[in-house]
Design an enzyme around this catalytic site. Structure first.
Site, PDB file in Angstrom:
ATOM      1  N   SER A  56     -16.033  53.912 -20.693  1.00  0.00           N
ATOM      2  CA  SER A  56     -16.568  55.191 -20.037  1.00  0.00           C
ATOM      3  C   SER A  56     -15.814  55.432 -18.956  1.00  0.00           C
ATOM      4  O   SER A  56     -15.723  56.503 -18.255  1.00  0.00           O
ATOM      5  CB  SER A  56     -18.161  55.325 -19.622  1.00  0.00           C
ATOM      6  OG  SER A  56     -18.246  53.928 -19.031  1.00  0.00           O
ATOM      7  N   GLY A  93     -19.453  53.165 -23.587  1.00  0.00           N
ATOM      8  CA  GLY A  93     -20.477  52.151 -24.225  1.00  0.00           C
ATOM      9  C   GLY A  93     -19.411  51.325 -25.018  1.00  0.00           C
ATOM     10  O   GLY A  93     -19.877  50.317 -25.372  1.00  0.00           O
ATOM     11  N   ASN A 121     -18.314  46.443 -20.317  1.00  0.00           N
ATOM     12  CA  ASN A 121     -19.572  46.527 -21.080  1.00  0.00           C
ATOM     13  C   ASN A 121     -19.615  45.151 -21.651  1.00  0.00           C
ATOM     14  O   ASN A 121     -20.760  44.691 -21.782  1.00  0.00           O
ATOM     15  CB  ASN A 121     -19.473  47.562 -22.193  1.00  0.00           C
ATOM     16  CG  ASN A 121     -19.388  48.889 -21.602  1.00  0.00           C
ATOM     17  OD1 ASN A 121     -20.284  49.206 -20.809  1.00  0.00           O
ATOM     18  ND2 ASN A 121     -18.581  49.934 -22.159  1.00  0.00           N
ATOM     19  N   ASP A 204     -25.739  55.833 -10.690  1.00  0.00           N
ATOM     20  CA  ASP A 204     -25.900  54.632 -11.350  1.00  0.00           C
ATOM     21  C   ASP A 204     -25.301  53.387 -10.848  1.00  0.00           C
ATOM     22  O   ASP A 204     -25.369  52.390 -11.301  1.00  0.00           O
ATOM     23  CB  ASP A 204     -25.463  54.893 -13.166  1.00  0.00           C
ATOM     24  CG  ASP A 204     -24.013  55.153 -13.090  1.00  0.00           C
ATOM     25  OD1 ASP A 204     -23.222  54.864 -12.048  1.00  0.00           O
ATOM     26  OD2 ASP A 204     -23.755  55.771 -14.286  1.00  0.00           O
ATOM     27  N   HIS A 207     -20.237  54.100 -12.479  1.00  0.00           N
ATOM     28  CA  HIS A 207     -19.089  55.131 -12.863  1.00  0.00           C
ATOM     29  C   HIS A 207     -18.677  55.811 -11.774  1.00  0.00           C
ATOM     30  O   HIS A 207     -19.618  56.572 -10.826  1.00  0.00           O
ATOM     31  CB  HIS A 207     -19.468  56.149 -13.742  1.00  0.00           C
ATOM     32  CG  HIS A 207     -19.943  55.442 -15.067  1.00  0.00           C
ATOM     33  ND1 HIS A 207     -21.317  55.071 -15.595  1.00  0.00           N
ATOM     34  CD2 HIS A 207     -19.222  54.900 -16.139  1.00  0.00           C
ATOM     35  CE1 HIS A 207     -21.463  54.450 -16.545  1.00  0.00           C
ATOM     36  NE2 HIS A 207     -20.127  54.279 -17.044  1.00  0.00           N
TER      37      HIS A 207
END
Length: 228
Positions: A56, A93, A121, A204, A207
């Protein structure tokens, strides 16, 4: 006002002439179109490709793709008149195992530069660092086996100490170890100057925002600039 009668044979002859001219014009246009397409294909094949292969962070989660660091690389190349095409192979992801399994699809054409950005991840999911390292090595091997002349750049990653300090350090050590073992160029930490700064990340906390991606771009560009 005088009236001139147009005979039917003359009218028919005129219609046929116009039709023939139209057919010739259409044929000429088709040939020009085919030539333009062929020229376009030659230009495309002459372009050098930079493939960003990641998760991502590469995809530009939460912002427009052109504002993500890969899109900013394309914009900089265009502004410099460099004939390069950037391919954004980011998938939200994605893990190192997932990247390894989908790599073949992206290797249908030879990349001049391959930027590998995977592992974040894995770290967030607590995957064994040894497994992540093995997958990164396998991805590099697969690229090299098919395209020995491709320059490979590995983007280093770090994770918050949620999994414990030992795991965090072991994870961080993956990237310099892989770069040394495979003799690839290393960006020590992709999110340098961005990670942990709430002003440069989405809510979040993971990012980057558009402003954050501008900083990531500068980090990436320092490495790319000497290779193009």
């Amino acid at each position: 006002m005088s009236h001139h009668r147009i005979s039917f044979p003359f009218l028919l002859s005129l219609i046929i002439s116009v039709a023939l001219l139209g057919a010739c014009g259409s044929s000429t246009e088709q040939k020009q179109s085919e030539t333009a397409t062929a020229d376009s294909t030659q230009v495309k094949s002459a372009q050098k490709t930079i493939l960003f292969f990641g998760n991502s962070l590469t995809a530009g989660y939460g912002i427009d793709p052109e504002d993500a660091f890969a899109g900013l690389v394309q914009a900089r190349l265009d502004s410099l008149g460099k004939d390069y095409r950037v391919i954004n192979g980011g998938l939200s992801g994605e893990t190192t195992a997932g990247g390894l399994s989908r790599l073949d699809w992206f290797l249908e054409e030879e990349p001049f530069i391959f930027v590998l950005e995977l592992g974040g991840n894995d770290g967030l999911r607590g995957i064994l660092p040894s497994e992540s390292k093995s997958n990164l090595l396998a991805i590099i091997d697969k690229v090299r086996a098919k395209y020995p002349n491709t320059t490979i750049i590995l983007a280093g990653m770090q994770i918050p100490p949620n999994m414990g300090q030992e795991y965090t350090e072991e994870f961080k050590a993956i990237y310099p170890a892989v770069a040394a073992e495979k003799n690839v160029t290393l960006i020590p930490f992709l999110l340098e100057g961005v990670a942990g700064n709430p002003d440069l990340n989405l809510p979040d906390g993971i990012h980057p925002t558009e402003e954050g991606h501008k900083i990531v771009f500068e980090t990436v560009w320092k490495t790319l600039e000497g290779l193009i």
